[in-house]
Design a protein around this motif. Sequence first.
Motif, short mmCIF file in Angstrom:
data_model
loop_
_atom_site.label_atom_id
_atom_site.label_comp_id
_atom_site.label_asym_id
_atom_site.label_seq_id
_atom_site.Cartn_x
_atom_site.Cartn_y
_atom_site.Cartn_z
N VAL A 6 6.39 4.87 -0.28
CA VAL A 6 5.04 4.34 -0.06
C VAL A 6 4.95 2.89 -0.52
N ALA A 7 5.55 2.59 -1.67
CA ALA A 7 5.50 1.22 -2.20
C ALA A 7 6.18 0.24 -1.24
N VAL A 8 7.33 0.63 -0.68
CA VAL A 8 8.04 -0.24 0.26
C VAL A 8 7.23 -0.41 1.54
N ALA A 9 6.61 0.69 2.02
CA ALA A 9 5.82 0.62 3.25
C ALA A 9 4.64 -0.33 3.10
N ILE A 10 4.10 -0.43 1.89
CA ILE A 10 2.97 -1.34 1.65
C ILE A 10 3.46 -2.74 1.28
N GLY A 11 4.47 -2.80 0.41
CA GLY A 11 4.91 -4.08 -0.12
C GLY A 11 5.66 -4.95 0.88
N ALA A 12 6.45 -4.34 1.78
CA ALA A 12 7.25 -5.13 2.72
C ALA A 12 6.37 -5.98 3.65
N ILE A 166 4.72 -16.92 -5.46
CA ILE A 166 5.45 -15.99 -6.33
C ILE A 166 4.48 -15.13 -7.13
N ARG A 167 3.41 -15.76 -7.65
CA ARG A 167 2.41 -14.98 -8.40
C ARG A 167 1.76 -13.93 -7.50
N GLU A 168 1.46 -14.30 -6.28
CA GLU A 168 0.84 -13.35 -5.35
C GLU A 168 1.80 -12.23 -4.97
N LEU A 169 3.08 -12.55 -4.82
CA LEU A 169 4.08 -11.53 -4.49
C LEU A 169 4.20 -10.50 -5.61
N VAL A 170 4.24 -10.98 -6.86
CA VAL A 170 4.34 -10.06 -7.99
C VAL A 170 3.12 -9.13 -8.02
N LEU A 171 1.94 -9.70 -7.84
CA LEU A 171 0.72 -8.89 -7.83
C LEU A 171 0.73 -7.88 -6.68
N ALA A 172 1.21 -8.32 -5.52
CA ALA A 172 1.25 -7.42 -4.35
C ALA A 172 2.15 -6.22 -4.60
N TRP A 173 3.31 -6.44 -5.22
CA TRP A 173 4.23 -5.32 -5.48
C TRP A 173 3.72 -4.41 -6.59
N VAL A 174 3.00 -4.97 -7.55
CA VAL A 174 2.38 -4.11 -8.58
C VAL A 174 1.37 -3.18 -7.93
N VAL A 175 0.54 -3.75 -7.05
CA VAL A 175 -0.46 -2.93 -6.33
C VAL A 175 0.23 -1.89 -5.46
N LEU A 178 1.51 0.96 -7.62
CA LEU A 178 0.40 1.79 -8.10
C LEU A 178 -0.11 2.70 -6.98
N LEU A 179 -0.26 2.15 -5.78
CA LEU A 179 -0.71 2.96 -4.65
C LEU A 179 0.32 4.04 -4.30
N GLY A 180 1.61 3.66 -4.37
CA GLY A 180 2.66 4.65 -4.11
C GLY A 180 2.62 5.79 -5.09
N GLY A 181 2.41 5.47 -6.39
CA GLY A 181 2.30 6.52 -7.40
C GLY A 181 1.09 7.41 -7.16
N ALA A 182 -0.04 6.80 -6.76
CA ALA A 182 -1.25 7.59 -6.52
C ALA A 182 -1.06 8.53 -5.34
N VAL A 183 -0.43 8.04 -4.26
CA VAL A 183 -0.21 8.88 -3.08
C VAL A 183 0.76 10.01 -3.41
N ALA A 184 1.84 9.69 -4.14
CA ALA A 184 2.80 10.73 -4.50
C ALA A 184 2.16 11.80 -5.38
N PHE A 185 1.31 11.37 -6.33
CA PHE A 185 0.64 12.32 -7.22
C PHE A 185 -0.31 13.22 -6.43
#
Length: 334
Positions: A6-12, A166-175, A178-185
Amino acid sequence: MTMLGVAVAIGAPLTIYLWRVRRRNHEIGRGLAALAGMRWREFSGFVVEALQAQGFGADRLESSPKGGQTADLKLTRNGESWLLSCKQGLNYRIDASHVASLADAVRFAGASGGIVATLGTIQKDAQASSRGMELMDGQAVWALVEPLLPAGLRRELGEYAQRRNIRELVLAWVVALLLGGAVAFATSNGADSNSEGEDAGVSAPSTAASTATPAAGEQDSDAPTAATAAQDAPAPAPAAVAASPPPDSGLDETQQRRKVVERVRQLAGIKQVSWSTRSTLLVVMDGSVADGPAFTGSICAILENYEALRASRLQLQPPEGSDARVRFMQCRNY
């Protein structure tokens, strides 16, 4: 889908957008701010120099725009005159009235056309009534003058845009994580709820029947008849055990309970089966097979395959309308 998936599907896609679009927007925004901070003569000089590639030449360059003056510069191309209006502020909004004023100035000066170059924006009404004037907003002006800017300034703009990106990329992958963890849970909780619902029983009527009759069965167990005592005795392990499938290895207790329900339901004489409690398997008979050691032995043979469930208690529910009583038995003692 796993958390990482999920994280890769959103972050890429976010990474592609931020790197290809947002980084360029940061660079352009910073560049326009730099142009706005210049003296007007320097800014207009870059515009005129950029227009020279299109065949224009400066006929007169004012040191600064005069108050109330519609056109700031007079250009020539192929012997014809053009008027250029340079609006340096980032907050300029060129509307239809600006275009109309420049068109009047062009007619008054006998020029062939006019150009508006602004670091701000061109309003829709101005674009709709351009009257043959060339209108350039901040994006267009930047594309025109960027190659002419000093290399040091362009390098500074690129470094600034990269730091922001770079700051925006770091924030995007953190989000994304988090979304990947929420979906998996949420997915894992949904699967657990479904399995618990299947183990709870096949239908509500069996629960009503089981709650209405155990009291009578428990009263009879205090003074059992000889026939009932013989039935309640632990059933011997029948020969059918050897023919039953091997235990399902690797299953957790919830999955084992579901397997027991599925396999017991396939036996002859069974109408309904479910776990009424964690230690009691409720079996509702349909009356086609008589209750006895052969009947209960086939159920015990299935429970024997699951170590955690071997000592479970059987609640044998007679068919609806039968005079027989509910009875309890245990295939194997603890």
